[in-house]
Design a protein around this motif. Structure first.
Motif, PDB file in Angstrom:
ATOM      1  N   ALA A   2       0.826  -1.205   0.000  1.00  0.00           N
ATOM      2  CA  ALA A   2       0.000   0.000   0.000  1.00  0.00           C
ATOM      3  C   ALA A   2       0.861   1.256   0.000  1.00  0.00           C
ATOM      4  O   ALA A   2       0.535   2.255  -0.650  1.00  0.00           O
ATOM      5  CB  ALA A   2      -0.945  -0.006   1.204  1.00  0.00           C
ATOM      6  N   ASP A   3       1.987   1.213   0.751  1.00  0.00           N
ATOM      7  CA  ASP A   3       2.889   2.361   0.773  1.00  0.00           C
ATOM      8  C   ASP A   3       3.479   2.624  -0.604  1.00  0.00           C
ATOM      9  O   ASP A   3       3.690   3.773  -0.989  1.00  0.00           O
ATOM     10  CB  ASP A   3       4.023   2.129   1.786  1.00  0.00           C
ATOM     11  CG  ASP A   3       3.522   2.151   3.222  1.00  0.00           C
ATOM     12  OD1 ASP A   3       2.425   2.692   3.452  1.00  0.00           O
ATOM     13  OD2 ASP A   3       4.219   1.610   4.098  1.00  0.00           O
ATOM     14  N   LEU A   4       3.748   1.545  -1.368  1.00  0.00           N
ATOM     15  CA  LEU A   4       4.279   1.709  -2.715  1.00  0.00           C
ATOM     16  C   LEU A   4       3.288   2.460  -3.588  1.00  0.00           C
ATOM     17  O   LEU A   4       3.646   3.412  -4.283  1.00  0.00           O
ATOM     18  CB  LEU A   4       4.578   0.339  -3.324  1.00  0.00           C
ATOM     19  CG  LEU A   4       4.871   0.340  -4.836  1.00  0.00           C
ATOM     20  CD1 LEU A   4       6.127   1.153  -5.135  1.00  0.00           C
ATOM     21  CD2 LEU A   4       5.004  -1.086  -5.352  1.00  0.00           C
ATOM     22  N   ALA A   6       0.821   4.434  -2.665  1.00  0.00           N
ATOM     23  CA  ALA A   6       0.668   5.805  -2.184  1.00  0.00           C
ATOM     24  C   ALA A   6       1.816   6.683  -2.661  1.00  0.00           C
ATOM     25  O   ALA A   6       1.620   7.864  -2.973  1.00  0.00           O
ATOM     26  CB  ALA A   6       0.584   5.818  -0.659  1.00  0.00           C
ATOM     27  N   SER A   7       2.994   6.111  -2.768  1.00  0.00           N
ATOM     28  CA  SER A   7       4.160   6.908  -3.170  1.00  0.00           C
ATOM     29  C   SER A   7       4.136   7.287  -4.642  1.00  0.00           C
ATOM     30  O   SER A   7       4.874   8.185  -5.072  1.00  0.00           O
ATOM     31  CB  SER A   7       5.443   6.127  -2.870  1.00  0.00           C
ATOM     32  OG  SER A   7       5.585   5.008  -3.740  1.00  0.00           O
ATOM     33  N   GLN A  10       1.463  12.035  -5.764  1.00  0.00           N
ATOM     34  CA  GLN A  10       1.721  13.147  -4.871  1.00  0.00           C
ATOM     35  C   GLN A  10       0.810  14.316  -5.255  1.00  0.00           C
ATOM     36  O   GLN A  10       0.077  14.250  -6.230  1.00  0.00           O
ATOM     37  CB  GLN A  10       3.192  13.537  -4.927  1.00  0.00           C
ATOM     38  CG  GLN A  10       4.124  12.408  -4.484  1.00  0.00           C
ATOM     39  CD  GLN A  10       5.592  12.755  -4.556  1.00  0.00           C
ATOM     40  OE1 GLN A  10       5.962  13.896  -4.854  1.00  0.00           O
ATOM     41  NE2 GLN A  10       6.438  11.775  -4.302  1.00  0.00           N
ATOM     42  N   ALA A 419      -5.453   6.695  -5.388  1.00  0.00           N
ATOM     43  CA  ALA A 419      -4.525   6.403  -4.297  1.00  0.00           C
ATOM     44  C   ALA A 419      -5.271   5.864  -3.070  1.00  0.00           C
ATOM     45  O   ALA A 419      -4.790   4.945  -2.391  1.00  0.00           O
ATOM     46  CB  ALA A 419      -3.739   7.659  -3.923  1.00  0.00           C
ATOM     47  N   GLU A 420      -6.446   6.412  -2.811  1.00  0.00           N
ATOM     48  CA  GLU A 420      -7.247   5.963  -1.672  1.00  0.00           C
ATOM     49  C   GLU A 420      -7.664   4.501  -1.836  1.00  0.00           C
ATOM     50  O   GLU A 420      -7.544   3.693  -0.907  1.00  0.00           O
ATOM     51  CB  GLU A 420      -8.481   6.858  -1.556  1.00  0.00           C
ATOM     52  CG  GLU A 420      -9.451   6.485  -0.467  1.00  0.00           C
ATOM     53  CD  GLU A 420     -10.679   7.385  -0.481  1.00  0.00           C
ATOM     54  OE1 GLU A 420     -11.804   6.857  -0.475  1.00  0.00           O
ATOM     55  OE2 GLU A 420     -10.500   8.618  -0.524  1.00  0.00           O
ATOM     56  N   ALA A 423      -4.654   2.020  -1.738  1.00  0.00           N
ATOM     57  CA  ALA A 423      -4.048   1.859  -0.416  1.00  0.00           C
ATOM     58  C   ALA A 423      -4.924   1.044   0.520  1.00  0.00           C
ATOM     59  O   ALA A 423      -4.476   0.624   1.596  1.00  0.00           O
ATOM     60  CB  ALA A 423      -3.769   3.223   0.202  1.00  0.00           C
TER      61      ALA A 423
END
Length: 437
Positions: A2-4, A6-7, A10, A419-420, A423
């Motif tokens: 999930a962090d991937l 989100a990154s 931006q 993104a939401e 994630a």
């Protein structure tokens, strides 16, 4: 993981991997197209019992059916429970009483029940037809005739999903004196080498028309309305680019009349048609005039995230095929209870800008191909810029934002929703069968 994801997104930029990475695409199918509401079709396409339409939810094949016995709508996974063969070809439609697998002849009714197995006596003693019906889509609902489904039984209601976008579906449908539109005049199909999100972005992009569609704006449009590009998308245009929440987006042209842009002059029977609309909404002050001014989708481009777009007289459906292949189906819409020349005019307008030899769609497809080639080859160019109009946005309703038509407010809203969803935890019960009884 999930962090991937989100990154990759931006506030003012998006990494190219969000488009070109096959692994990202695979996760989109699980976290977006299997987790939220997806547009499947229109009720008028299944008007009579015995109708079916084969479509997709992301890459998963599904069937919309209206069964013969009850006349109810059903959403079913398009795969035989014996060996998994599709029971109808993707994007086919028609009428039949039963769905028969071409491999071994297993037969299902249009409610999804298994009703026939050749040489049934050779099955095991505990063989149970009632447990082998077609997999049912957990959630199926419609709004103003637009049918949506979700593979996520825990998804919020359809009306909550639509949110601030639902009034624009009303405006689109209420142009018909009966309040009902028809999807019965065929479909314009195109396929391009590229990612599905390119078409999502383009449908809400007011920045490109002056260049990509310059020949239309500067040659054709001037001859029709006496004005060129600046009137619609130039610096002085009052039109807006907006995000509506939940990934839905809008290009809002309602502040001026665009009807003369596409097709021929207005039919003489337009007065009678508009009088019927005004009569229907006599108790709602000003609403009929708003409906008429919008002329269906002439007043706006609307995205219902992730795969439905309304533009002009058109329902546009985006079908992801793979990370680098996308199909788009554009259905011209006709109106009930109007003179035939009204609908003829609507069809000619659709062909004018969105047909295979038209002024608009071929230009956009060319840009998709060039963009895809650039993103694939230019690996050193990692980030795409999404900052246009960021400092000029103003609030719109409770959750939306808007700015000038040429800004990228809509695209930023789309990526926030992407993104939401990406994630969020993967829905666990997406593929569990529901026994049909």
């Amino acid at each position: 993981m999930a962090d991937l994801f989100a990154s990759l997104v931006q506030a003012r930029r998006v990494h190219r991997r969000a488009f070109v990475d096959p692994g990202v695409f695979a996760q989109e199918m699980a976290k977006i197209f299997s987790a939220t509401w997806v547009y499947l079709g229109h009720e008028s396409e299944l008007a009579v019992p015995g109708s079916y339409k084969a479509t997709t939810m992301g890459t998963q094949p599904v069937l919309l059916t209206r069964d013969v016995e009850s006349g109810r709508l059903h959403g079913l996974v398009n795969a035989c429970r014996h060996r998994g063969l599709p029971l109808a070809e993707d994007h086919s439609c028609g009428k039949k009483r039963y769905l028969v697998c071409p491999y071994h002849g297993w037969t299902f009714d249009l409610a999804g029940r298994l009703v026939g197995v050749p040489m049934r006596d050779r099955q095991s003693s505990d063989f149970d037809e009632s447990s082998l019906g077609l997999i049912k889509i957990p959630l199926l609902d419609s709004y103003r005739g637009f049918i949506f489904g979700s593979l996520n039984s825990a998804a919020p209601s359809l009306i909550d999903h639509l949110g601030a976008a639902s009034p624009f579906l009303d405006l689109f449908a209420d142009l018909s004196p009966s309040g009902k539109i028809r999807v019965e005049s065929g479909v314009t199909k195109y396929k391009f080498k590229g990612n599905w999100k390119q078409q999502v972005e383009n449908s809400m992009d007011g920045y490109h028309p002056g260049l990509v569609h310059q020949s239309f704006f500067e040659d054709v449009l001037k001859s029709r309305i006496g004005r060129g590009m600046s009137f619609i998308v130039g610096p002085e245009s009052p039109a807006k680019n907006a995000s509506l929440g939940n990934g839905h987006a809008l290009i809002d042209f309602r502040m001026f009349d665009r009807k003369a842009m596409l097709g021929a002059s207005k039919p003489k029977s337009e007065i009678d048609w508009h009088d019927k609309v005004r009569a229907r909404f006599a108790d709602r002050a000003g609403y009929a005039d708003e409906v008429i001014a919008c002329n269906g989708g002439d007043g706006f481009n609307l995205l219902i995230y992730p795969n439905l777009v309304l533009i002009n007289n058109q329902i546009r459906v985006i079908h992801p095929v793979s990370f680098d292949s996308t199909e788009v189906f554009a259905y011209p819409v006709t109106l009930e209870d109007v003179a035939p020349e009204i609908n003829t005019h609507r069809l000619r307008a659709h062909e004018d800008f969105y047909g295979p030899a038209s002024f608009g769609a071929p230009d956009d497809i060319e840009m998709f191909q060039r963009q895809w080639d650039g993103m694939l080859r230019a690996t050193s160019m990692e980030w795409l810029c999404y900052d246009r109009g960021l400092d000029q946005e103003t609030p719109l309703g409770d959750v939306g934002r808007e700015s000038h038509v040429s800004d990228e407010t809509a695209q930023r809203g789309v990526w926030r929703r992407w993104a939401e969803l990406m994630a969020a935890p993967t829905v666990e019960d997406v593929s569990l069968p529901e026994v049909l009884v």
